[in-house]
Design an enzyme around this catalytic site. Structure first.
Site, PDB file in Angstrom:
ATOM      1  N   TYR A   1       0.859  -0.897  -0.235  1.00  0.00           N
ATOM      2  CA  TYR A   1      -0.206  -0.279   0.005  1.00  0.00           C
ATOM      3  C   TYR A   1       0.737   1.192  -0.207  1.00  0.00           C
ATOM      4  CZ  TYR A   1      -4.393  -2.548   1.575  1.00  0.00           C
ATOM      5  OH  TYR A   1      -5.311  -3.955   1.694  1.00  0.00           O
TER       6      TYR A   1
ATOM      7  N   LEU B   1     -18.875  -1.073   2.400  1.00  0.00           N
ATOM      8  CA  LEU B   1     -19.374  -0.152   0.833  1.00  0.00           C
ATOM      9  C   LEU B   1     -18.740  -0.240  -0.475  1.00  0.00           C
ATOM     10  CD1 LEU B   1     -18.802   2.779   4.063  1.00  0.00           C
ATOM     11  CD2 LEU B   1     -20.504   1.603   3.469  1.00  0.00           C
TER      12      LEU B   1
ATOM     13  N   ARG C   1     -16.563   0.337  -1.994  1.00  0.00           N
ATOM     14  CA  ARG C   1     -15.274   1.024  -2.311  1.00  0.00           C
ATOM     15  C   ARG C   1     -16.053   2.538  -2.134  1.00  0.00           C
ATOM     16  NH1 ARG C   1     -10.379  -2.113  -2.758  1.00  0.00           N
ATOM     17  NH2 ARG C   1     -10.845  -4.026  -3.797  1.00  0.00           N
ATOM     18  N   GLY C   2     -16.867   2.214  -1.054  1.00  0.00           N
ATOM     19  CA  GLY C   2     -17.299   3.406  -0.791  1.00  0.00           C
ATOM     20  C   GLY C   2     -19.037   4.073  -2.240  1.00  0.00           C
TER      21      GLY C   2
ATOM     22  N   SER D   1     -22.691   3.561   0.157  1.00  0.00           N
ATOM     23  CA  SER D   1     -22.156   4.946   1.848  1.00  0.00           C
ATOM     24  C   SER D   1     -23.040   6.339   1.635  1.00  0.00           C
ATOM     25  CB  SER D   1     -20.663   5.692   1.569  1.00  0.00           C
ATOM     26  OG  SER D   1     -20.257   6.491   0.573  1.00  0.00           O
TER      27      SER D   1
HETATM   28  N1  LIG Z   1      -7.625  -8.375   1.232  1.00  0.00           N
HETATM   29  C1  LIG Z   1      -7.815  -7.573  -0.219  1.00  0.00           C
HETATM   30  O1  LIG Z   1      -7.830  -7.441  -1.191  1.00  0.00           O
HETATM   31  C2  LIG Z   1      -7.738  -6.207  -0.092  1.00  0.00           C
HETATM   32  C3  LIG Z   1      -8.578  -5.114  -0.748  1.00  0.00           C
HETATM   33  C4  LIG Z   1      -8.978  -3.976  -0.861  1.00  0.00           C
HETATM   34  C5  LIG Z   1      -9.162  -3.292   0.700  1.00  0.00           C
HETATM   35  N2  LIG Z   1      -8.818  -3.956   1.961  1.00  0.00           N
HETATM   36  C6  LIG Z   1      -8.588  -4.285   3.235  1.00  0.00           C
HETATM   37  O2  LIG Z   1     -10.237  -3.563   3.442  1.00  0.00           O
HETATM   38  C7  LIG Z   1     -10.264  -2.095   3.973  1.00  0.00           C
HETATM   39  C8  LIG Z   1     -11.141  -1.624   3.945  1.00  0.00           C
HETATM   40  O3  LIG Z   1     -11.433  -2.114   2.250  1.00  0.00           O
HETATM   41  P1  LIG Z   1     -12.140  -0.897   0.755  1.00  0.00           P
HETATM   42  O4  LIG Z   1     -11.366   0.555   1.385  1.00  0.00           O
HETATM   43  O5  LIG Z   1     -12.102  -1.377  -0.067  1.00  0.00           O
HETATM   44  O6  LIG Z   1     -13.587  -0.542   1.832  1.00  0.00           O
HETATM   45  P2  LIG Z   1     -14.895   0.445   2.023  1.00  0.00           P
HETATM   46  O7  LIG Z   1     -15.090   0.505   3.470  1.00  0.00           O
HETATM   47  O8  LIG Z   1     -15.495  -0.040   0.945  1.00  0.00           O
HETATM   48  O9  LIG Z   1     -14.590   1.536   1.013  1.00  0.00           O
HETATM   49  C9  LIG Z   1     -13.769   2.927   1.109  1.00  0.00           C
HETATM   50  C10 LIG Z   1     -14.247   3.942   0.350  1.00  0.00           C
HETATM   51  O10 LIG Z   1     -15.260   4.532   1.128  1.00  0.00           O
HETATM   52  C11 LIG Z   1     -15.361   5.786   1.327  1.00  0.00           C
HETATM   53  N3  LIG Z   1     -16.610   6.220   1.978  1.00  0.00           N
HETATM   54  C12 LIG Z   1     -17.822   6.530   2.515  1.00  0.00           C
HETATM   55  N4  LIG Z   1     -18.121   6.825   3.783  1.00  0.00           N
HETATM   56  C13 LIG Z   1     -17.701   5.971   4.373  1.00  0.00           C
HETATM   57  C14 LIG Z   1     -17.765   5.243   5.733  1.00  0.00           C
HETATM   58  N5  LIG Z   1     -18.487   5.931   6.576  1.00  0.00           N
HETATM   59  N6  LIG Z   1     -16.439   4.994   6.195  1.00  0.00           N
HETATM   60  C15 LIG Z   1     -16.311   4.273   5.956  1.00  0.00           C
HETATM   61  N7  LIG Z   1     -15.477   5.007   4.678  1.00  0.00           N
HETATM   62  C16 LIG Z   1     -16.150   4.964   3.562  1.00  0.00           C
HETATM   63  C17 LIG Z   1     -13.750   5.846   1.897  1.00  0.00           C
HETATM   64  O11 LIG Z   1     -13.232   7.496   1.214  1.00  0.00           O
HETATM   65  P3  LIG Z   1     -14.222   8.230   1.432  1.00  0.00           P
HETATM   66  O12 LIG Z   1     -13.495   8.776   2.480  1.00  0.00           O
HETATM   67  O13 LIG Z   1     -13.166   9.404   0.317  1.00  0.00           O
HETATM   68  O14 LIG Z   1     -15.536   9.132   1.500  1.00  0.00           O
HETATM   69  C18 LIG Z   1     -13.097   5.136   0.599  1.00  0.00           C
HETATM   70  O15 LIG Z   1     -13.087   5.591  -0.281  1.00  0.00           O
HETATM   71  C19 LIG Z   1      -8.875  -1.149   3.393  1.00  0.00           C
HETATM   72  O16 LIG Z   1      -8.211  -0.191   3.796  1.00  0.00           O
HETATM   73  C20 LIG Z   1      -7.901  -2.337   3.371  1.00  0.00           C
HETATM   74  O17 LIG Z   1      -7.070  -2.214   4.570  1.00  0.00           O
HETATM   75  C21 LIG Z   1      -8.245  -5.042   1.725  1.00  0.00           C
END
Ligand SMILES: NC(=O)c1ccc[n+]([C@@H]2O[C@H](COP(=O)([O-])OP(=O)(O)OC[C@H]3O[C@@H](n4cnc5c(N)ncnc54)[C@H](OP(=O)(O)O)[C@@H]3O)[C@@H](O)[C@H]2O)c1
Length: 337
Positions: A59, A212, A214-215, A218
């Site tokens: 990352y 979410l 990827r948002g 959200s």
């Molecule tokens: N194992 C794997 O292959 C893999 C792949 C991807 C991720 N991950 C891990 O999983 C974690 C979470 O995944 P993700 O980032 O894809 O998931 P997510 O929570 O579905 O999406 C995060 C996105 O949602 C937006 N968002 C809007 N409202 C939110 C709220 N209340 N709380 C949190 N986010 C909000 C955030 O951006 P804004 O703040 O700009 O609105 C951000 O762009 C990552 O940080 C990483 O550590 C693992």
């Protein structure tokens, strides 16, 4: 048992707060991130009781581990002691951020771990996992190498990421596995077919990402929203053109339920994942304290049977248009075979 009750990462893993903090977005995956706000977000999460911090050595090519390290170093000692760091390794990247596949060879595993321990400034990693299956290396060899790191005290628990049922079985036959990290959300329900039953049979937990989508789920995404070229969503099929328009209709259906309950769309989406089992720990991808607070509010949302039926009617399984990754990345998912 309340939604605030700690959850356990499998029969062999640690107890964790029911929501984990995913730190990927703090290193540019979703556009710019403010370093001071990122660190303040990690501190706020720890203060709220969050224990599991998820990162990956790739990352931001080390950026995220260094950020997590700084956040831990500058956190009050009592909070730092409760933190558990989950690290993914194996993805190969160039200085320009390009992706060159995955390396799960035993020597590579130990090499990645040595560098992560230095960057994180810790003497052990709490959960260590290959980000993807290396198609050229039997999973027994990759997991076997992590098991050696466990024996030597450099790693506490072994995790997996985006692998399918057969690989999960082979890995679990090699060494105890705490959790599988996999995308799981109202609009990403693939794991329900074969993967979740296999995990439950073997006593392995889920750390769910993309709850979410990827948002997308959200409630903060608007039609026609533009993303910078290096933002994941600029290339995600679900965020493109007509797909985005159609997917946002699902969000609007969810918003009606959220409004009736006096909560936000994101909170409903997270609460739904929390409701799917005590063995599931959603990872929240917040990079600001405001988003973190909103996500933590999901712990106070109770969805009864009627709510769950309404949510699933508003967003039926497989209703989303577009795959969860672009084709080249889908091809790397053992979990989708
Ligand atoms: N194992 C794997 O292959 C893999 C792949 C991807 C991720 N991950 C891990 O999983 C974690 C979470 O995944 P993700 O980032 O894809 O998931 P997510 O929570 O579905 O999406 C995060 C996105 O949602 C937006 N968002 C809007 N409202 C939110 C709220 N209340 N709380 C949190 N986010 C909000 C955030 O951006 P804004 O703040 O700009 O609105 C951000 O762009 C990552 O940080 C990483 O550590 C693992």
């Amino acid at each position: 048992m309340t939604t605030h009750t700690p959850r356990t990462l499998g029969t062999t893993g640690p107890q964790v707060f029911p929501l984990g903090l995913g730190c990927m977005g703090m290193s540019g995956a979703y556009g710019e991130a403010d370093r001071a706000e990122s660190i303040a977000t990690v501190h706020a999460a720890l203060e709220a009781g969050v224990t599991l911090l998820d990162t990956g050595d790739f990352y931001g090519m080390g950026h995220n581990e260094l950020l997590v390290s700084e956040a831990l170093r500058t956190a009050p000692a009592a909070l730092r002691e409760n933190a558990l760091v989950s690290v993914k390794f194996g993805a190969l990247r160039g200085p320009d951020g390009d992706w060159y596949g995955f390396d799960g060879r035993p020597a590579a595993v130990k090499n990645f771990a040595a560098y992560s321990l230095q960057r994180l400034g810790v003497d052990h990693i709490d959960v260590y996992r290959p980000a993807r299956l290396d198609p050229d290396v039997p999973i027994e060899e990759t997991v076997g190498a992590i098991a050696e790191l466990v024996e030597k005290g450099y790693v506490r628990h072994i995790g997996l990421s985006e692998v399918g049922a057969d690989t999960i079985r082979r890995a679990a036959a090699t060494a105890p596995i705490a959790d599988l990290q996999i995308e799981y959300a109202l609009i990403s329900r693939g794991p329900e077919r074969e993967i979740l039953p296999t995990l439950r049979e073997l006593g392995i937990a889920v750390t769910a990402y993309g709850v979410l989508s990827r948002g997308l789920l959200s409630g903060h995404v608007t039609p026609g929203q533009q993303y910078a070229a290096n933002d994941f969503r600029a290339h995600s099929p679900r965020f493109q053109g007509d797909n985005l328009q159609q997917n946002l209709q699902l969000v609007e259906a969810l918003r009606k339920i959220a409004e009736q309950k006096g909560v936000s769309v994101a909170q409903i989406a997270i609460a739904w994942v929390l409701s799917r089992g005590e063995d599931i720990v959603p990872l929240i991808g917040a990079k600001t304290r405001a988003r973190l607070d909103e996500a933590l509010g999901a712990l106070d949302v109770t969805l009864d049977a009627a709510d769950l039926a309404a949510v699933e009617a508003a967003v039926p399984a497989d209703a989303a248009v577009g795959e969860r990754y672009a084709p080249a990345q889908m091809a790397m998912l053992d979990s989708e075979r």
